[in-house]
Enzyme design. Structure first.
Site, PDB file in Angstrom:
ATOM      1  N   LYS A  70       5.901   2.119  10.910  1.00 38.40           N
ATOM      2  CA  LYS A  70       5.388   1.300  11.575  1.00 38.40           C
ATOM      3  C   LYS A  70       4.417   1.651  12.904  1.00 38.40           C
ATOM      4  O   LYS A  70       3.025   0.714  12.957  1.00 38.40           O
ATOM      5  CB  LYS A  70       6.388   0.435  13.030  1.00 38.40           C
ATOM      6  CG  LYS A  70       7.650  -0.452  11.880  1.00 38.40           C
ATOM      7  CD  LYS A  70       6.438  -1.495  10.936  1.00 38.40           C
ATOM      8  CE  LYS A  70       5.930  -1.261   9.561  1.00 38.40           C
ATOM      9  NZ  LYS A  70       7.018  -1.518   8.025  1.00 38.40           N
ATOM     10  N   TRP A  74     -10.062  -3.888  -2.066  1.00 44.17           N
ATOM     11  CA  TRP A  74      -9.527  -2.569  -1.738  1.00 44.17           C
ATOM     12  C   TRP A  74     -10.052  -1.414  -2.616  1.00 44.17           C
ATOM     13  O   TRP A  74      -9.439  -1.168  -3.820  1.00 44.17           O
ATOM     14  CB  TRP A  74      -8.073  -2.671  -1.615  1.00 44.17           C
ATOM     15  CG  TRP A  74      -7.125  -1.859  -0.809  1.00 44.17           C
ATOM     16  CD1 TRP A  74      -6.914  -1.912   0.076  1.00 44.17           C
ATOM     17  CD2 TRP A  74      -6.647  -0.652  -1.631  1.00 44.17           C
ATOM     18  NE1 TRP A  74      -6.439  -0.713   0.815  1.00 44.17           N
ATOM     19  CE2 TRP A  74      -6.206  -0.150  -0.578  1.00 44.17           C
ATOM     20  CE3 TRP A  74      -6.390  -0.294  -2.704  1.00 44.17           C
ATOM     21  CZ2 TRP A  74      -5.152   1.325  -0.338  1.00 44.17           C
ATOM     22  CZ3 TRP A  74      -6.027   0.449  -3.224  1.00 44.17           C
ATOM     23  CH2 TRP A  74      -5.559   1.385  -1.844  1.00 44.17           C
ATOM     24  N   HIS A  98      16.579  22.663  13.734  1.00 47.42           N
ATOM     25  CA  HIS A  98      15.021  22.838  12.264  1.00 47.42           C
ATOM     26  C   HIS A  98      13.892  23.166  12.108  1.00 47.42           C
ATOM     27  O   HIS A  98      13.804  23.856  11.377  1.00 47.42           O
ATOM     28  CB  HIS A  98      16.338  22.736  11.455  1.00 47.42           C
ATOM     29  CG  HIS A  98      18.031  22.352  11.547  1.00 47.42           C
ATOM     30  ND1 HIS A  98      18.275  24.113  11.260  1.00 47.42           N
ATOM     31  CD2 HIS A  98      18.735  21.593  11.409  1.00 47.42           C
ATOM     32  CE1 HIS A  98      19.334  23.473  11.284  1.00 47.42           C
ATOM     33  NE2 HIS A  98      20.283  22.238  11.789  1.00 47.42           N
ATOM     34  N   GLU A 143       1.939   2.902  10.705  1.00 48.23           N
ATOM     35  CA  GLU A 143       0.779   1.946  10.063  1.00 48.23           C
ATOM     36  C   GLU A 143      -0.413   1.237  11.040  1.00 48.23           C
ATOM     37  O   GLU A 143      -1.315   1.276  11.202  1.00 48.23           O
ATOM     38  CB  GLU A 143       1.068   1.037   9.872  1.00 48.23           C
ATOM     39  CG  GLU A 143       1.805   1.686   8.330  1.00 48.23           C
ATOM     40  CD  GLU A 143       2.658   0.294   7.885  1.00 48.23           C
ATOM     41  OE1 GLU A 143       3.268   0.182   6.540  1.00 48.23           O
ATOM     42  OE2 GLU A 143       3.910  -0.082   8.191  1.00 48.23           O
ATOM     43  N   CYS A 192      -6.063  -5.769  -3.461  1.00 43.59           N
ATOM     44  CA  CYS A 192      -8.041  -6.581  -3.759  1.00 43.59           C
ATOM     45  C   CYS A 192      -7.652  -8.808  -3.633  1.00 43.59           C
ATOM     46  O   CYS A 192      -6.096  -9.127  -4.426  1.00 43.59           O
ATOM     47  CB  CYS A 192      -8.364  -6.430  -4.772  1.00 43.59           C
ATOM     48  SG  CYS A 192      -8.234  -4.991  -5.494  1.00 43.59           S
ATOM     49  N   ASN A 203      -9.017  -8.307 -10.277  1.00 45.52           N
ATOM     50  CA  ASN A 203      -8.119  -7.295  -9.445  1.00 45.52           C
ATOM     51  C   ASN A 203      -7.497  -6.125 -10.440  1.00 45.52           C
ATOM     52  O   ASN A 203      -7.167  -6.668 -11.847  1.00 45.52           O
ATOM     53  CB  ASN A 203      -6.826  -8.174  -8.462  1.00 45.52           C
ATOM     54  CG  ASN A 203      -7.582  -9.384  -7.748  1.00 45.52           C
ATOM     55  OD1 ASN A 203      -8.533  -8.702  -7.137  1.00 45.52           O
ATOM     56  ND2 ASN A 203      -7.034 -10.092  -7.254  1.00 45.52           N
ATOM     57  N   GLY A 204      -6.819  -5.436 -10.522  1.00 45.30           N
ATOM     58  CA  GLY A 204      -6.221  -3.975 -11.615  1.00 45.30           C
ATOM     59  C   GLY A 204      -6.635  -3.503 -11.821  1.00 45.30           C
ATOM     60  O   GLY A 204      -8.028  -2.723 -11.096  1.00 45.30           O
ATOM     61  N   ARG A 248      -4.010  -9.152   2.697  1.00 44.05           N
ATOM     62  CA  ARG A 248      -3.495  -8.548   1.700  1.00 44.05           C
ATOM     63  C   ARG A 248      -3.933  -7.235   1.750  1.00 44.05           C
ATOM     64  O   ARG A 248      -3.498  -6.110   1.436  1.00 44.05           O
ATOM     65  CB  ARG A 248      -4.414  -9.268   0.382  1.00 44.05           C
ATOM     66  CG  ARG A 248      -3.265 -10.062   0.451  1.00 44.05           C
ATOM     67  CD  ARG A 248      -4.084 -11.010  -1.316  1.00 44.05           C
ATOM     68  NE  ARG A 248      -3.319 -10.171  -2.574  1.00 44.05           N
ATOM     69  CZ  ARG A 248      -2.087  -9.921  -3.585  1.00 44.05           C
ATOM     70  NH1 ARG A 248      -1.072 -11.252  -2.734  1.00 44.05           N
ATOM     71  NH2 ARG A 248      -1.843  -9.219  -4.248  1.00 44.05           N
ATOM     72  N   LYS A 289      -1.348  -4.876   1.609  1.00 45.65           N
ATOM     73  CA  LYS A 289      -0.003  -5.653   1.699  1.00 45.65           C
ATOM     74  C   LYS A 289       0.942  -5.596   0.424  1.00 45.65           C
ATOM     75  O   LYS A 289       2.442  -5.123   0.344  1.00 45.65           O
ATOM     76  CB  LYS A 289       0.116  -7.164   1.806  1.00 45.65           C
ATOM     77  CG  LYS A 289       1.328  -8.007   1.630  1.00 45.65           C
ATOM     78  CD  LYS A 289       1.686  -7.836   3.610  1.00 45.65           C
ATOM     79  CE  LYS A 289       3.246  -8.032   3.266  1.00 45.65           C
ATOM     80  NZ  LYS A 289       3.850  -7.166   4.370  1.00 45.65           N
ATOM     81  N   GLU A 329      11.839   4.023   9.813  1.00 45.05           N
ATOM     82  CA  GLU A 329      10.781   2.821  10.128  1.00 45.05           C
ATOM     83  C   GLU A 329      10.368   2.733  11.074  1.00 45.05           C
ATOM     84  O   GLU A 329       9.013   1.972  10.813  1.00 45.05           O
ATOM     85  CB  GLU A 329      12.000   1.652   9.394  1.00 45.05           C
ATOM     86  CG  GLU A 329      11.422   0.093   9.618  1.00 45.05           C
ATOM     87  CD  GLU A 329      10.319   0.270   8.534  1.00 45.05           C
ATOM     88  OE1 GLU A 329       9.965   0.722   7.252  1.00 45.05           O
ATOM     89  OE2 GLU A 329       9.584  -1.026   8.586  1.00 45.05           O
TER      90      GLU A 329
HETATM   91  C1  F6R Z   1       5.239  -0.515   5.471  1.00 47.83           C
HETATM   92  C2  F6R Z   1       5.297  -1.635   4.139  1.00 47.83           C
HETATM   93  C3  F6R Z   1       4.835  -1.057   2.462  1.00 47.83           C
HETATM   94  C4  F6R Z   1       6.111  -1.496   2.135  1.00 47.83           C
HETATM   95  C5  F6R Z   1       5.278  -0.807   0.701  1.00 47.83           C
HETATM   96  C6  F6R Z   1       6.182  -1.771  -0.839  1.00 47.83           C
HETATM   97  O1  F6R Z   1       5.043  -1.643   6.839  1.00 47.83           O
HETATM   98  O2  F6R Z   1       4.457  -2.534   4.008  1.00 47.83           O
HETATM   99  O3  F6R Z   1       5.429   0.873   2.944  1.00 47.83           O
HETATM  100  O4  F6R Z   1       7.062  -1.707   2.177  1.00 47.83           O
HETATM  101  O5  F6R Z   1       4.378  -0.845  -0.125  1.00 47.83           O
HETATM  102  O6  F6R Z   1       6.025  -3.137  -0.734  1.00 47.83           O
HETATM  103  P1  F6R Z   1       6.832  -3.897  -1.671  1.00 47.83           P
HETATM  104  O7  F6R Z   1       7.986  -4.390  -0.609  1.00 47.83           O
HETATM  105  O8  F6R Z   1       5.913  -5.458  -1.715  1.00 47.83           O
HETATM  106  O9  F6R Z   1       7.150  -3.041  -2.867  1.00 47.83           O
END
Ligand code: F6R
Length: 610
Positions: free
Chosen positions: A487, A74, A506, A490, A2, A100-101, A27, A605, A483
Site C-alpha cells: 500500500k 494505459w 538474515h 503504491e 484502458c 482495450n486488450g 482504472r 485497477k 500488504e
Molecule cells: C494493490 C492492487 C493490485 C491488485 C492486483 C490483482 O493495491 O490493487 O495489486 O490486487 O492487480 O487484482 P485483482 O484482485 O483484480 O485480480
C-alpha cells in the site's frame, strides 16, 4: 486498465463520452482521446496525461455531434504520448477505432499492411486494426462486414468500438477477452468497457460475450457472432448504484473505501454466517461441496493484494480446517508446469475478475483437471464466468486503485470457507462456536480501529519524509506486513518491504539505522514474545518502531516510538483488523506527500494484460 466509452443518440455526444471516461479514470490511464462524427467527417482529439487536458482541448472549436467514441489508454505498446493515444485512424481518416486488450500478431500484420502501402502514425498494436479494417472496407461493403473480416485475422484480446465517416449512424463493437457492455437508453445507446460509465444514463444493459460483435444505432442494436450468426440479446438490470461510484463527503475514494469496511465485511458475511447454528452457508459452493470437502489439497492463486489474501487463506485453511494449501502467484503458476489435477481445488482470488495472469492460471488448472473456483468481487466478470463455482465477496465497486476493502472482504470469505470445511471435518462445536462469534464481531472491531484515524494521521505526518520503510509481522500477520508495504509503495512512492519479523536478521537488518521506520504488527498472540525480541533487535540498531498492538498491551509502551491500538481477536482473524491501520498510514502519508492517491502513477485497477 484502458477504458472505452461510445455514444450514439440524440444528445450532445462529447459531454456524455467525457463524463463516462471520467467514471473510468479509476482504472488507471496515461492518455485519453475522443473521435466524433460530424457532417460525414471524423474529428479526433487526443492528449497525453489526464482527461482534464483532453477536456481543455475539446473546449476550443469542436462541432456539435451526436455520435462519439472515447478512450483512456494505459500504455502497453509505445509510450504514453499523444500519437499513441486512441482513437486510431486509417490512412484516409475515414475509420476510427478505440481498443482495450492486446493484438498479439500486430507486428506481422503491420509489416504486411506497411508493404501494401499503409502509413502508420503510432507505435501501437491498435493502429493495425484501423488499417486492417480499411483494407476490407471497400466499395459495397459495410463497416460491420469489414470489421468482421479484420477480426478473423487478429490473434489476441479486444474490446473495441469502430466508427466510419461513411456510415455515421452506427457504432460497431466487438469483444474477445476484454469486457464490453451496451447501455440501452431512450433512443440512445452508451457502450462502455465498464458499467460505471453507463449507470447514470440507464440501468438496462447487455454484455457482449467473447467472439461476439454488435451494430449499435440510435434506436436499436443487433448482436451476432464473428461468423455472422445472430445472437439473442439478454438485457439485464444494473444493480450498481450511483452513490457507490461517487466519493460523497470523502476526499478520496480510497479513504471512502477504507471507511466502508465495517459494512463490506458485514456484507461478505450476510446470509452466510448463521450465528445461532454455528453454520456457514455458501450457495456458490453447494454444487461442489463434496469436491471441496474431499480435496487432497487446495491451491490458491492471485496477484498483488489478492495474493496477500491467499497467503492469509493458507494459514486459515491449514490451521483451522487442517487442509494442505499451496499459494502461488497467478503469473508464475502456469510457467512452472504445476502438478495439479483431479481431486485438487484451485481457488482464484481476484477483485476485478479480469486479471489476465489469474485467468491464465485458472485455464491451466482447468485443462489439468482441477476444480476451479473463484473468490471475486465484480459480478459477471471473466473470472466469475470461467469458474466452476465460487463466492462473491460483495464489497461493491472498488474505485481507488489501491485495493483496501476488497482485501478484508476476501479474507472474510476465506474465513467463511474455512469454517465451512472445518465444521464438516468435525472441528469441536466449542471451537466452532468461538470462531463464529469472533468472525461476527469483526465489523465492530474494525469500526474501533477506524476511530483511531487521527492518531494514525499524526504518525503519518511524523514519518512522511522517510525514504524507506520496513514492515514486519509473523504468522498470518506476515502477509499483512507485505500488504502494508505494498500500500505504501503504491500510493506514496516510498520504498517499502514486508518481511516475516524473524527473517529480518538474515539480511534486511543491515538497512536499519535511525532513519528507518519499522512497522511491526505485534498482537498479543502465541508468538508475541518472539515478535518482542524482533522489536528489541530493531531498537538495538536505533530503528524507529511503529507498533500495531492490542489495547491491553503495556509492555510495548517501553519499546515502540509510536503505537496504534487495535482490539484483540482470534489470531488467524487478526489480519482483517491489523491491516486497517496500515491502509490508513499509507493513505495519510501519500496525502501528506501530495500524491494523487486514487490514481497513482503507472498503476491500473484491473491488469488485463499478461
Ligand atoms: C494493490 C492492487 C493490485 C491488485 C492486483 C490483482 O493495491 O490493487 O495489486 O490486487 O492487480 O487484482 P485483482 O484482485 O483484480 O485480480
Amino acid at each position: 486498465m484502458c477504458g472505452i466509452v461510445g455514444y450514439i443518440g440524440t444528445r450532445s455526444a462529447v459531454p456524455v463520452v467525457l463524463n463516462g471516461l471520467r467514471r473510468l479514470e479509476y482504472r488507471g490511464y496515461d492518455s485519453a482521446g475522443v473521435a466524433l462524427l460530424h457532417e460525414g467527417q471524423i474529428t479526433v482529439v487526443k492528449r497525453a496525461g489526464k482527461i482534464a487536458e483532453l477536456e481543455a482541448a475539446l473546449r476550443t472549436s469542436i462541432p456539435e455531434c451526436t455520435v462519439a467514441i472515447g478512450h483512456t489508454r494505459w500504455a502497453t505498446h509505445g509510450q504514453p504520448n499523444e500519437s499513441n493515444a486512441h482513437p486510431h485512424m486509417d490512412c484516409r481518416n475515414e475509420i476510427a477505432v478505440v481498443h482495450n486488450g492486446v493484438i498479439e500478431n500486430y507486428a506481422a500484420l503491420k509489416r504486411k499492411l506497411h508493404d501494401a502501402g499503409h502509413v502508420f502514425r503510432s507505435e501501437t498494436d491498435t493502429e493495425v486494426l484501423a488499417h486492417l479494417i480499411e483494407q476490407f472496407y471497400v466499395r459495397d461493403t459495410n463497416l460491420e462486414q469489414a470489421v468482421r473480416r479484420a477480426l478473423t485475422q487478429i490473434k489476441g484480446t479486444y474490446g473495441l468500438v469502430v466508427v466510419a465517416a461513411r456510415e455515421p449512424d452506427k457504432l460497431v463493437v466487438a469483444r474477445n477477452g476484454s469486457p464490453l457492455a451496451i447501455g440501452i437508453g431512450d433512443n440512445e445507446h452508451i457502450v462502455a468497457s465498464d458499467a460505471s460509465a453507463i449507470v447514470e444514463h440507464t440501468r438496462r444493459v447487455t454484455y457482449l460475450e467473447d467472439g461476439e460483435m454488435a451494430v449499435v444505432t440510435c434506436g436499436s442494436f443487433s448482436i451476432s457472432t464473428l461468423a455472422d450468426v445472430p445472437v439473442e440479446n439478454f438485457v439485464q438490470e444494473l444493480t450498481l448504484n450511483l452513490q457507490e461510484i461517487e466519493r460523497g463527503e470523502y476526499e478520496h475514494f480510497m479513504l471512502k473505501e477504507i471507511h466502508e469496511q465495517p459494512d463490506t465485511i458485514r456484507n461478505a458475511m450476510r446470509g452466510r454466517l448463521i450465528v445461532e447454528k454455528d453454520e456457514v452457508k455458501l450457495g456458490g459452493l453447494d454444487h461442489v461441496r463434496d469436491t471441496v470437502l474431499g480435496a487432497k489439497r487446495i491451491v490458491i492463486v492471485g496477484c498483488g493484494t489478492s495474493w496477500h489474501a491467499a497467503l492469509v487463506g493458507e494459514y486459515l485453511m491449514e490451521q483451522i480446517a487442517g487442509v494442505p494449501v499451496e499459494v502461488e502467484y497467478s503469473s508464475e503458476f502456469r510457467y512452472r508446469h504445476p502438478i495439479i489435477g483431479s481431486g485438487d481445488i484451485l481457488f482464484a482470488i481476484s477483485q476485478s475478475g479480469e486479471t489476465a495472469d489469474t485467468l491464465a492460471a485458472m485455464r491451466e488448472a482447468k485443462v489439468k483437471g482441477a476444480t476451479v473456483l473463484g473468490i471475486v468481487n465484480v459480478v459477471g466478470s471473466t473470472v466469475a464466468r470461467e469458474s466452476q463455482g465460487g463466492v462473491y465477496i460483495h464489497a461493491g465497486p472498488e474505485i481507488g486503485v489501491a485495493s483496501t476493502k476488497a482485501f478484508t472482504s476476501q479474507l472474510t470469505v476465506l474465513a467463511l470457507i474455512t469454517l465451512m470445511i472445518a465444521r464438516a471435518k468435525g472441528v469441536s462445536r466449542e471451537k466452532l462456536s468461538l470462531l463464529v462469534r469472533e468472525l461476527h464481531e469483526l465489523p465492530e472491531k474494525v469500526e474501533q480501529v477506524l476511530r483511531t484515524s487521527d492518531r494514525i494521521k499524526e504518525i503519518a505526518q511524523k514519518y512522511k519524509g522517510a525514504t524507506n520503510f520496513l514492515y514486519l509481522g509473523r504468522g498470518a500477520n506476515f502477509p499483512v506486513a507485505l500488504e502494508g508495504a505494498l500500500k505504501l509503495k503504491e500510493i506514496s512512492y516510498i520504498h517499502a518491504e514486508g518481511y516475516p519479523a524473524a527473517e529480518m536478521k538474515h539480511g534486511p537488518i543491515a538497512l536499519i539505522d535511525e532513519q528507518m521506520p519499522v512497522v511491526v504488527i505485534a498482537p498479543k498472540d502465541a508468538i508475541y514474545e518472539k515478535v518482542i525480541s524482533n522489536i528489541q533487535e530493531v531498537r538495538a540498531r536505533k530503528g524507529r518502531v511503529i507498533a500495531i498492538a492490542n489495547e491491553d498491551d503495556h509492555e510495548i509502551e517501553h519499546l515502540a516510538e509510536d503505537i496504534v491500538r487495535v482490539p484483540r481477536t482470534y489470531g488467524f482473524f487478526g489480519p482483517i483488523i491489523n491491516v486497517i491501520p496500515l491502509q490508513l498510514l499509507a493513505y495519510y502519508i501519500a496525502v501528506a506527500r501530495g500524491v494523487n492517491v486514487d490514481q497513482p502513477r503507472n498503476l491500473a485497477k484491473s491488469v488485463s494484460v499478461e
